[in-house]
Design a protein around this motif. Structure first.
Motif, PDB file in Angstrom:
ATOM      1  N   ASP A 146       0.853  -1.189   0.000  1.00 17.78           N
ATOM      2  CA  ASP A 146       0.000   0.000   0.000  1.00 17.78           C
ATOM      3  C   ASP A 146       0.890   1.240   0.000  1.00 17.78           C
ATOM      4  O   ASP A 146       1.424   1.637   1.031  1.00 17.78           O
ATOM      5  CB  ASP A 146      -0.925  -0.003   1.218  1.00 17.78           C
ATOM      6  CG  ASP A 146      -1.987   1.085   1.137  1.00 17.78           C
ATOM      7  OD1 ASP A 146      -1.835   2.015   0.307  1.00 17.78           O
ATOM      8  OD2 ASP A 146      -2.964   1.013   1.905  1.00 17.78           O
ATOM      9  N   GLY A 147       1.041   1.837  -1.178  1.00 18.95           N
ATOM     10  CA  GLY A 147       1.901   3.006  -1.314  1.00 18.95           C
ATOM     11  C   GLY A 147       1.236   4.314  -0.959  1.00 18.95           C
ATOM     12  O   GLY A 147       1.858   5.377  -1.088  1.00 18.95           O
ATOM     13  N   GLY A 148      -0.030   4.267  -0.545  1.00 16.65           N
ATOM     14  CA  GLY A 148      -0.719   5.487  -0.159  1.00 16.65           C
ATOM     15  C   GLY A 148      -1.324   6.261  -1.314  1.00 16.65           C
ATOM     16  O   GLY A 148      -1.933   7.312  -1.114  1.00 16.65           O
ATOM     17  N   GLY A 149      -1.186   5.745  -2.541  1.00 17.85           N
ATOM     18  CA  GLY A 149      -1.747   6.415  -3.703  1.00 17.85           C
ATOM     19  C   GLY A 149      -3.124   5.905  -4.052  1.00 17.85           C
ATOM     20  O   GLY A 149      -3.804   5.260  -3.242  1.00 17.85           O
ATOM     21  N   THR A 150      -3.548   6.155  -5.281  1.00 16.77           N
ATOM     22  CA  THR A 150      -4.867   5.740  -5.733  1.00 16.77           C
ATOM     23  C   THR A 150      -4.973   4.220  -5.754  1.00 16.77           C
ATOM     24  O   THR A 150      -4.126   3.538  -6.321  1.00 16.77           O
ATOM     25  CB  THR A 150      -5.136   6.290  -7.146  1.00 16.77           C
ATOM     26  OG1 THR A 150      -4.936   7.712  -7.147  1.00 16.77           O
ATOM     27  CG2 THR A 150      -6.550   5.978  -7.583  1.00 16.77           C
ATOM     28  N   ASP A 151      -5.990   3.678  -5.128  1.00 15.94           N
ATOM     29  CA  ASP A 151      -6.224   2.228  -5.094  1.00 15.94           C
ATOM     30  C   ASP A 151      -4.999   1.453  -4.620  1.00 15.94           C
ATOM     31  O   ASP A 151      -4.685   0.378  -5.137  1.00 15.94           O
ATOM     32  CB  ASP A 151      -6.644   1.722  -6.483  1.00 15.94           C
ATOM     33  CG  ASP A 151      -7.980   2.270  -6.924  1.00 15.94           C
ATOM     34  OD1 ASP A 151      -8.781   2.651  -6.056  1.00 15.94           O
ATOM     35  OD2 ASP A 151      -8.229   2.329  -8.143  1.00 15.94           O
ATOM     36  N   LYS A 152      -4.279   2.000  -3.635  1.00 14.16           N
ATOM     37  CA  LYS A 152      -3.101   1.390  -3.016  1.00 14.16           C
ATOM     38  C   LYS A 152      -1.855   1.441  -3.899  1.00 14.16           C
ATOM     39  O   LYS A 152      -0.835   0.835  -3.566  1.00 14.16           O
ATOM     40  CB  LYS A 152      -3.377  -0.053  -2.593  1.00 14.16           C
ATOM     41  CG  LYS A 152      -4.451  -0.201  -1.519  1.00 14.16           C
ATOM     42  CD  LYS A 152      -4.568  -1.638  -1.052  1.00 14.16           C
ATOM     43  CE  LYS A 152      -5.614  -1.771   0.058  1.00 14.16           C
ATOM     44  NZ  LYS A 152      -5.737  -3.168   0.528  1.00 14.16           N
ATOM     45  N   CYS A 153      -1.921   2.139  -5.029  1.00  9.51           N
ATOM     46  CA  CYS A 153      -0.723   2.309  -5.848  1.00  9.51           C
ATOM     47  C   CYS A 153       0.253   3.242  -5.138  1.00  9.51           C
ATOM     48  O   CYS A 153      -0.085   3.891  -4.141  1.00  9.51           O
ATOM     49  CB  CYS A 153      -1.083   2.895  -7.215  1.00  9.51           C
ATOM     50  SG  CYS A 153      -2.142   1.831  -8.208  1.00  9.51           S
ATOM     51  N   VAL A 154       1.468   3.322  -5.655  1.00  6.29           N
ATOM     52  CA  VAL A 154       2.410   4.312  -5.139  1.00  6.29           C
ATOM     53  C   VAL A 154       2.032   5.695  -5.660  1.00  6.29           C
ATOM     54  O   VAL A 154       2.108   6.696  -4.943  1.00  6.29           O
ATOM     55  CB  VAL A 154       3.856   3.964  -5.558  1.00  6.29           C
ATOM     56  CG1 VAL A 154       4.822   5.042  -5.077  1.00  6.29           C
ATOM     57  CG2 VAL A 154       4.265   2.605  -4.995  1.00  6.29           C
ATOM     58  N   SER A 155       1.619   5.770  -6.909  1.00  7.03           N
ATOM     59  CA  SER A 155       1.277   7.035  -7.546  1.00  7.03           C
ATOM     60  C   SER A 155      -0.181   7.419  -7.301  1.00  7.03           C
ATOM     61  O   SER A 155      -1.031   6.564  -7.026  1.00  7.03           O
ATOM     62  CB  SER A 155       1.537   6.947  -9.047  1.00  7.03           C
ATOM     63  OG  SER A 155       0.807   5.873  -9.604  1.00  7.03           O
ATOM     64  N   HIS A 156      -0.449   8.722  -7.416  1.00  5.05           N
ATOM     65  CA  HIS A 156      -1.800   9.264  -7.311  1.00  5.05           C
ATOM     66  C   HIS A 156      -2.289   9.652  -8.701  1.00  5.05           C
ATOM     67  O   HIS A 156      -1.570  10.296  -9.461  1.00  5.05           O
ATOM     68  CB  HIS A 156      -1.822  10.513  -6.421  1.00  5.05           C
ATOM     69  CG  HIS A 156      -1.480  10.250  -4.988  1.00  5.05           C
ATOM     70  ND1 HIS A 156      -2.416  10.266  -3.980  1.00  5.05           N
ATOM     71  CD2 HIS A 156      -0.299   9.964  -4.401  1.00  5.05           C
ATOM     72  CE1 HIS A 156      -1.825   9.998  -2.820  1.00  5.05           C
ATOM     73  NE2 HIS A 156      -0.540   9.808  -3.055  1.00  5.05           N
ATOM     74  N   ASP A 157      -3.522   9.269  -9.057  1.00  3.90           N
ATOM     75  CA  ASP A 157      -4.113   9.719 -10.312  1.00  3.90           C
ATOM     76  C   ASP A 157      -4.355  11.226 -10.259  1.00  3.90           C
ATOM     77  O   ASP A 157      -4.698  11.769  -9.201  1.00  3.90           O
ATOM     78  CB  ASP A 157      -5.452   9.021 -10.558  1.00  3.90           C
ATOM     79  CG  ASP A 157      -5.307   7.541 -10.884  1.00  3.90           C
ATOM     80  OD1 ASP A 157      -4.160   7.077 -11.028  1.00  3.90           O
ATOM     81  OD2 ASP A 157      -6.353   6.875 -10.997  1.00  3.90           O
ATOM     82  N   HIS A 158      -4.206  11.876 -11.386  1.00  6.56           N
ATOM     83  CA  HIS A 158      -4.505  13.308 -11.499  1.00  6.56           C
ATOM     84  C   HIS A 158      -5.736  13.471 -12.374  1.00  6.56           C
ATOM     85  O   HIS A 158      -5.664  13.493 -13.597  1.00  6.56           O
ATOM     86  CB  HIS A 158      -3.305  14.057 -12.085  1.00  6.56           C
ATOM     87  CG  HIS A 158      -2.096  13.985 -11.208  1.00  6.56           C
ATOM     88  ND1 HIS A 158      -0.878  13.534 -11.651  1.00  6.56           N
ATOM     89  CD2 HIS A 158      -1.934  14.289  -9.899  1.00  6.56           C
ATOM     90  CE1 HIS A 158       0.000  13.580 -10.658  1.00  6.56           C
ATOM     91  NE2 HIS A 158      -0.622  14.028  -9.584  1.00  6.56           N
ATOM     92  N   LYS A 159      -6.880  13.568 -11.713  1.00  3.39           N
ATOM     93  CA  LYS A 159      -8.166  13.697 -12.381  1.00  3.39           C
ATOM     94  C   LYS A 159      -8.753  15.078 -12.083  1.00  3.39           C
ATOM     95  O   LYS A 159      -8.718  15.546 -10.938  1.00  3.39           O
ATOM     96  CB  LYS A 159      -9.129  12.616 -11.889  1.00  3.39           C
ATOM     97  CG  LYS A 159      -8.732  11.193 -12.299  1.00  3.39           C
ATOM     98  CD  LYS A 159      -8.898  11.012 -13.792  1.00  3.39           C
ATOM     99  CE  LYS A 159      -8.844   9.551 -14.192  1.00  3.39           C
ATOM    100  NZ  LYS A 159      -9.027   9.372 -15.651  1.00  3.39           N
ATOM    101  N   PRO A 160      -9.325  15.747 -13.092  1.00  2.00           N
ATOM    102  CA  PRO A 160      -9.812  17.126 -12.888  1.00  2.00           C
ATOM    103  C   PRO A 160     -10.922  17.240 -11.862  1.00  2.00           C
ATOM    104  O   PRO A 160     -11.092  18.294 -11.258  1.00  2.00           O
ATOM    105  CB  PRO A 160     -10.282  17.547 -14.285  1.00  2.00           C
ATOM    106  CG  PRO A 160     -10.418  16.289 -15.059  1.00  2.00           C
ATOM    107  CD  PRO A 160      -9.439  15.325 -14.489  1.00  2.00           C
ATOM    108  N   GLU A 161     -11.680  16.158 -11.634  1.00  3.92           N
ATOM    109  CA  GLU A 161     -12.773  16.251 -10.668  1.00  3.92           C
ATOM    110  C   GLU A 161     -12.293  16.132  -9.223  1.00  3.92           C
ATOM    111  O   GLU A 161     -13.053  16.411  -8.298  1.00  3.92           O
ATOM    112  CB  GLU A 161     -13.828  15.171 -10.952  1.00  3.92           C
ATOM    113  CG  GLU A 161     -13.363  13.739 -10.739  1.00  3.92           C
ATOM    114  CD  GLU A 161     -12.777  13.107 -11.989  1.00  3.92           C
ATOM    115  OE1 GLU A 161     -12.818  11.868 -12.092  1.00  3.92           O
ATOM    116  OE2 GLU A 161     -12.283  13.861 -12.856  1.00  3.92           O
TER     117      GLU A 161
END
Length: 412
Positions: A146-161
């Motif tokens: 669990d990297g703390g990102g989106t859906d346990k990814c390391v990275s975070h998605d960048h979505k306009p909403e």
């Protein structure tokens, strides 16, 4: 959402590289789209590797350009030393592309991996992300880290909403309409997208779509593996947790990273992905003798080759492996038999096998190639594109949209 084919073009291009530090493989599948817009980067030394997946939209120019420019920079200048240096490189690459007047844009997820300096130390991971492609860390036992990102990814998605991205977009003079930047783009960071970088400023960090990445640092063990995937892997019903489980199970079964990456791409199609699909598997246990870039092409279904769009996509994927369409078709009989061993009695495969008929000559022979050329002559493109009869293709597209497979009328 862009044009849709009568079925997914599931030919798979697999690239493998390995050295003392890393064993890397990436698989690419065109999927349901008419064009393949993904690109990737593999740059390895014994003590450090840099890996990237670029998911293009509105054309393939930007993804290919960004991957090439960053690779060339690594060759010339080595690995940037810190977050500021990576951000500077991103800005330079983005500006050079914008100055070129080429169309399109691309997301990017990258991972820099430093091997341990001494026995007992951990691997150092530096993840650099702009957009909704993802970097995932998996454990050998099949658990996701669990990297703390989106859906346990390391990275975070960048979505306009997303609230933070929405505030940044509005401050830069943009809008968020139907979860899209200015009603057009479904991601808010990446390279390119000239028209969405005209307001705001003066710096690139104050544009509705920005190339400024988010960066993350973590450590891992040698038995772990890193996955870099475009959003085609995750846009359907295939969670990062399940992706890690599939890769770990495949590796434990004695298969290599290329096989694991291919299975991820095909499972994504089965789970309702309607996008291009790329999956890279980075294993941190290298090999005794380095291997150069090796490419394998696994020809996919030929059942819709009379459809002009499908034929174009199939030909493009074969060309990426330096194969003609006939050479790709010549290898399909063996691919069918291999798939039938995995899924005995599959009706689609047995029907396709019947459609191909009995091939002439041994695999790779001139006789086999001439057989494939004749088969293509006997199955030319049909007027109107071929494919499904009547209004079935339009009905299928509508069903995809109803299931969430489409992303609207703009790019990405």
């Amino acid at each position: 959402m862009g044009a849709i084919l009568p079925r997914a073009c599931d030919s798979t291009l697999i690239e493998r590289q390995a050295n003392k530090g890393f064993d890397v493989a990436v698989a690419e599948v065109n999927g349901w789209r008419t064009d393949m817009e993904d690109a990737h980067l593999i740059w390895v030394r014994d003590d450090v590797g840099v890996f990237g997946v670029y998911d293009g939209h509105g054309g393939k120019e930007c993804s290919a350009y960004a991957a090439r420019m960053i690779y060339n920079s690594l060759e010339k200048n080595g690995v940037p030393h810190n977050d500021a240096a990576w951000e500077k490189l991103f800005v330079e690459v983005d500006q050079a592309f914008l100055d070129s007047d080429m169309p399109s844009g691309t997301t990017v997820t990258m991972c820099v991996i430093h091997k341990p300096q001494k026995v007992g130390d951990k691997h150092k991971l530096h993840v650099i992300n702009a957009g909704d492609s993802r970097t995932i860390l998996g454990k050998a036992n099949g658990c996701i880290f669990d990297g703390g990102g989106t859906d346990k990814c390391v990275s975070h998605d960048h979505k306009p909403e997303y609230p933070e991205e929405r505030r940044r977009i509005v401050k830069a003079g943009g809008t968020v309409e139907n979860d899209r930047v200015n009603g057009v783009l479904s991601v808010s960071r990446g390279f390119g997208d000239r028209d969405l970088k005209r307001t705001g400023g003066p710096g690139p960090d104050n544009r509705p779509v920005t190339c400024i990445p988010e960066q993350y640092h973590l450590e891992c063990d040698e038995t772990d593996f890193v996955l870099l995937v475009c959003d085609g892997v995750s846009e359907g019903d295939f969670s990062p947790t399940e992706v890690v489980e599939l890769v770990a199970e495949t590796l434990k079964g004695g298969k290599d990273g290329g096989t694991a990456a291919r299975l991820v791409c095909h499972k994504a199609i089965d789970r309702n992905s309607k996008d291009n699909i790329t999956c890279m598997v980075v294993r941190l246990q290298g090999v005794s003798e380095a291997t150069g870039r090796q490419v394998e092409f696994v020809p996919g279904s030929i059942s819709k080759l009379t459809h002009a769009g499908f034929r174009k996509a199939y030909t493009f994927m074969a060309a990426k492996a330096n194969l003609s369409l006939a050479e790709a078709v010549a290898g399909r009989p063996e691919a069918i038999q291999a798939e039938l061993q995995e899924v005995p009695g599959n009706s689609d495969l047995t029907e396709e096998d019947r459609m191909l008929g009995t091939p002439c000559g041994a695999p790779g022979s001139d006789e086999r190639l001439k057989w494939a050329e004749q088969w293509l002559e006997d199955h030319p493109e049909q007027a109107g594109g071929g494919g499904l009869p009547g209004g079935m293709e339009m009905l299928m597209m509508m069903n995809m949209l109803d299931k969430g497979g489409g992303k609207g009328g703009g790019p990405e």
